[in-house]
Design a protein around this motif. Structure first.
Motif: not given
Length: 396
Positions: A175-180, A183-190
């Motif tokens: 959630x936090x990476x997407x808001x900032x 997208x790469x880090x957010x996707x890897x978290x998913x």
């Protein structure tokens, strides 16, 4: 009276003292007994299944990870008070066993202590990630962490060797990476969150519906890498072995869920145990309704920010719709609770206290015949839905 007692200084200092006291008490418990036995019974609860999975991988039997006999043999000395045929099945995707192979190189007691330290750190990180976007909560992060640890589902998850703090941290980080815009880090978290497919795949689908195409793409790429690595390490037959074993575990646990279940499918199967088909239909129908509601909400957020109420709504909704969710998974309700406090709903503090008490009431769930966290999750889902649908009318 309450406002004058809860001064800023006390909210900063007292939680730290309480956390230190809890740490000393835990250290005392770890120093008593031997092996998996402590004065209060068995150390680590469900940690035995993860430690045993690590043992299996460490012993070079990775391709037999989902053999019940192999798992039972790996846990035999970790169940000091149980019969020889009792074991806790490991039904997670195989790549999740790899980190536990590192812990299995240690004796059980130090391994559990290391696991507990990591999970406590992840819980702190999850709370800190969310609180840094909440100006009112940032100075009191220690108080929020303390309240989260004392929330019964999370306390039991920590002491029972479960991984709910990891789930919380990956939810918050994505959630936090997407808001900032990362997208790469957010996707890897998913992708990492897919160690619980019912949550990871669900959240991935919601972000895709919300138009976060790059994030979903990187999540799929990360998941593909994880699956390829699992195939290389565990052999090409692992998907069939895992799916068959997971199906057996879920079917076997149906009669044992009872008051531990917090999702619509689990609660419906429990309440309608005399009519299994009706229970299955009711549970799946309600779960589909929740997922449809989530899908509509996130679809309508295309091109718009996904704020904390959206995170809370996703956490509560995916928990309610999961085919298999126990009370310790209700630690995810920390997110909708923080969303209510941030929105300054009327009586928000009382509502959050009610959630904390519902968690504590889980102790009496066998006598209640139902987990009190289920209606709590349902109420929080409805409140977050109201926040997302009409924020201006609810917030001052």
């Amino acid at each position: 009276m309450t406002a004058s007692w809860l001064t800023p200084w006390r909210l900063r200092v007292y939680p730290r003292l309480l956390l230190a006291a809890m740490g000393l008490a835990l250290l005392f418990v770890l120093c008593t007994g031997s092996g998996a036995r402590v004065v209060s019974g068995r150390l680590g609860g469900d940690f035995a299944e993860f430690y045993a999975a690590g043992r299996i991988v460490l012993a070079g039997q990775a391709e037999r990870l989902y053999d019940p006999a192999v798992q039972r043999a790996a846990e035999c000395d970790l169940m000091p008070d149980a019969a020889g045929d009792v074991f806790v099945p490991f039904a997670y995707p195989p790549q999740f066993a790899l980190p536990y192979a590192l812990l299995a190189a240690l004796p059980y007691r130090p391994a559990f202590a290391a696991h507990l330290a990591v999970m406590a750190g992840l819980l702190f990180l999850a709370v800190r990630i969310v609180c840094r976007d909440l100006p009112w909560a940032t100075p009191y992060t220690a108080a929020v962490v303390c309240a989260a640890i004392l929330f019964y589902p999370l306390l039991r998850a920590l002491l029972g060797g479960q991984n709910t703090p990891l789930t919380l941290c990956l939810f918050a980080a994505a959630w936090s990476f997407e808001r900032r815009g990362r997208m790469v880090a957010a996707g890897l978290c998913l992708a990492a969150l897919c160690f619980k497919p019912q949550l990871g795949l669900g959240l991935l689908a919601l972000y895709a519906l919300a138009g976060r195409t790059r994030m979903a793409l990187f999540a799929c790429l990360g998941l593909a890498v994880l699956l390829a690595g699992a195939t290389a390490f565990f052999g090409p037959s692992w998907p069939a072995a895992w799916l068959g074993y997971a199906d057996w575990v879920v079917r076997t646990s149906l009669g044992m869920e009872g008051e531990m279940a917090v999702s619509f499918p689990g609660v419906a199967r429990h309440l309608l145990a005399a009519w299994p088909r009706a229970g299955l239909a009711a549970g799946l129908g309600a779960a589909c309704a929740v997922l449809a509601c989530l899908g509509v909400v996130f679809w309508r957020r295309r091109g718009r920010s996904l704020d904390l109420p959206c995170l809370g709504l996703a956490a509560a909704g995916l928990l309610l719709a999961a085919p298999h969710a126990y009370f310790y998974d209700a630690g995810l309700l920390v997110f909708p609770a923080l969303a209510l406090l941030d929105a300054r709903l009327p009586h928000a503090a009382s509502l959050v206290c009610g959630l904390w008490l519902a968690g504590l009431a889980q102790i009496f769930a066998p006598h209640l015949g139902l987990s009190p966290l289920f209606p709590a999750a349902l109420a929080l889902f409805g409140l977050c839905l109201a926040l997302v649908a009409a924020p201006r009318r609810i917030r001052p």
